[in-house]
Design a protein around this motif. Structure first.
Motif, PDB file in Angstrom:
ATOM      1  N   CYS A  68      38.335  63.988  42.371  1.00 36.29           N
ATOM      2  CA  CYS A  68      39.257  63.636  43.462  1.00 36.29           C
ATOM      3  C   CYS A  68      38.754  64.371  44.697  1.00 36.29           C
ATOM      4  O   CYS A  68      38.827  65.599  44.751  1.00 36.29           O
ATOM      5  CB  CYS A  68      40.693  64.047  43.154  1.00 36.29           C
ATOM      6  N   PRO A  69      38.240  63.653  45.680  1.00 36.97           N
ATOM      7  CA  PRO A  69      37.694  64.293  46.879  1.00 36.97           C
ATOM      8  C   PRO A  69      38.726  64.424  48.002  1.00 36.97           C
ATOM      9  O   PRO A  69      38.361  64.810  49.118  1.00 36.97           O
ATOM     10  CB  PRO A  69      36.586  63.313  47.283  1.00 36.97           C
ATOM     11  N   HIS A  70      39.971  64.108  47.699  1.00 35.18           N
ATOM     12  CA  HIS A  70      40.977  64.003  48.761  1.00 35.18           C
ATOM     13  C   HIS A  70      41.672  65.327  49.045  1.00 35.18           C
ATOM     14  O   HIS A  70      41.797  66.179  48.173  1.00 35.18           O
ATOM     15  CB  HIS A  70      42.028  62.950  48.374  1.00 35.18           C
ATOM     16  N   CYS A  76      46.833  60.960  47.752  1.00 36.53           N
ATOM     17  CA  CYS A  76      46.133  59.984  46.919  1.00 36.53           C
ATOM     18  C   CYS A  76      46.797  59.921  45.539  1.00 36.53           C
ATOM     19  O   CYS A  76      47.687  60.707  45.230  1.00 36.53           O
ATOM     20  CB  CYS A  76      44.670  60.392  46.760  1.00 36.53           C
ATOM     21  N   CYS A  78      44.913  60.188  42.714  1.00 31.41           N
ATOM     22  CA  CYS A  78      44.056  60.797  41.697  1.00 31.41           C
ATOM     23  C   CYS A  78      44.205  62.317  41.575  1.00 31.41           C
ATOM     24  O   CYS A  78      43.936  62.879  40.519  1.00 31.41           O
ATOM     25  CB  CYS A  78      42.592  60.416  41.930  1.00 31.41           C
ATOM     26  N   ARG A  79      44.601  62.987  42.600  1.00 31.17           N
ATOM     27  CA  ARG A  79      44.601  64.449  42.608  1.00 31.17           C
ATOM     28  C   ARG A  79      45.463  65.022  41.481  1.00 31.17           C
ATOM     29  O   ARG A  79      46.627  64.649  41.318  1.00 31.17           O
ATOM     30  CB  ARG A  79      45.095  64.956  43.970  1.00 31.17           C
TER      31      ARG A  79
END
Ligand SMILES: [Zn+2]
Length: 148
Positions: A68-70, A76, A78-79
């Motif tokens: 998860c790049p957020h 988001c 996915c985190r």
């Protein structure tokens, strides 16, 4: 690039997982990407280094990575503690949820496992010892528990 420091017990633990037939995946929050502190490419570089280190120790490499790049402010899906990254891996790799574990040193790791329907496990975090998740001193202690 600097070397990655591994805990002394980790390679032994990974060997045990491998011998028991487990496949290994990495599920990681990298909010530093979303915050602009470092690039996604630099995360990939580290992941490649992890794989190289495992190969050097004659260990099976991670089968896949979920990132998860957020930043938290991105809201988001996915985190972690969301279970989404794990759910995606389960679907992609046909992972057996009743025979899998999500292991981490933070409660959100174990929670993300729970949110994906798999058993969460906490290691190396004394403050998590009194939570509802199984707690182990380190990864090796957990690996040994699987051999019983
Ligand atoms: Zn995300």
């Amino acid at each position: 690039m600097e070397d990655i420091e591994w805990y002394a017990d980790t390679f032994k633990a990974l060997k045990i997982f491998e011998s028991l037939g487990y496949e290994l995946f990495v599920v990681t929050n990298q909010s530093g990407v979303g915050r602009g502190y470092f690039s996604l490419e630099s995360v990939y570089v580290i992941h490649r280094q992890l794989q190289n280190d495992l190969r050097e120790h004659k260990l099976a490499v991670f089968k896949d990575f979920a990132i998860c790049p957020h930043a938290p402010s991105d809201h988001c899906h996915c985190r972690k503690p969301s279970g989404q990254m794990i759910k995606d891996l389960i679907e992609k790799h046909h992972i057996k949820i009743d025979q899998s574990f999500m292991i981490g040193d933070k409660l959100i790791d174990a929670e993300s496992g729970k949110n994906a329907g798999i058993q969460g496990v906490v290691v190396r975090n004394q403050s998590a010892a009194n939570t509802t998740f199984p707690f182990f001193k380190d990864l090796l202690e957990f690996a040994h528990s699987l051999q019983k």
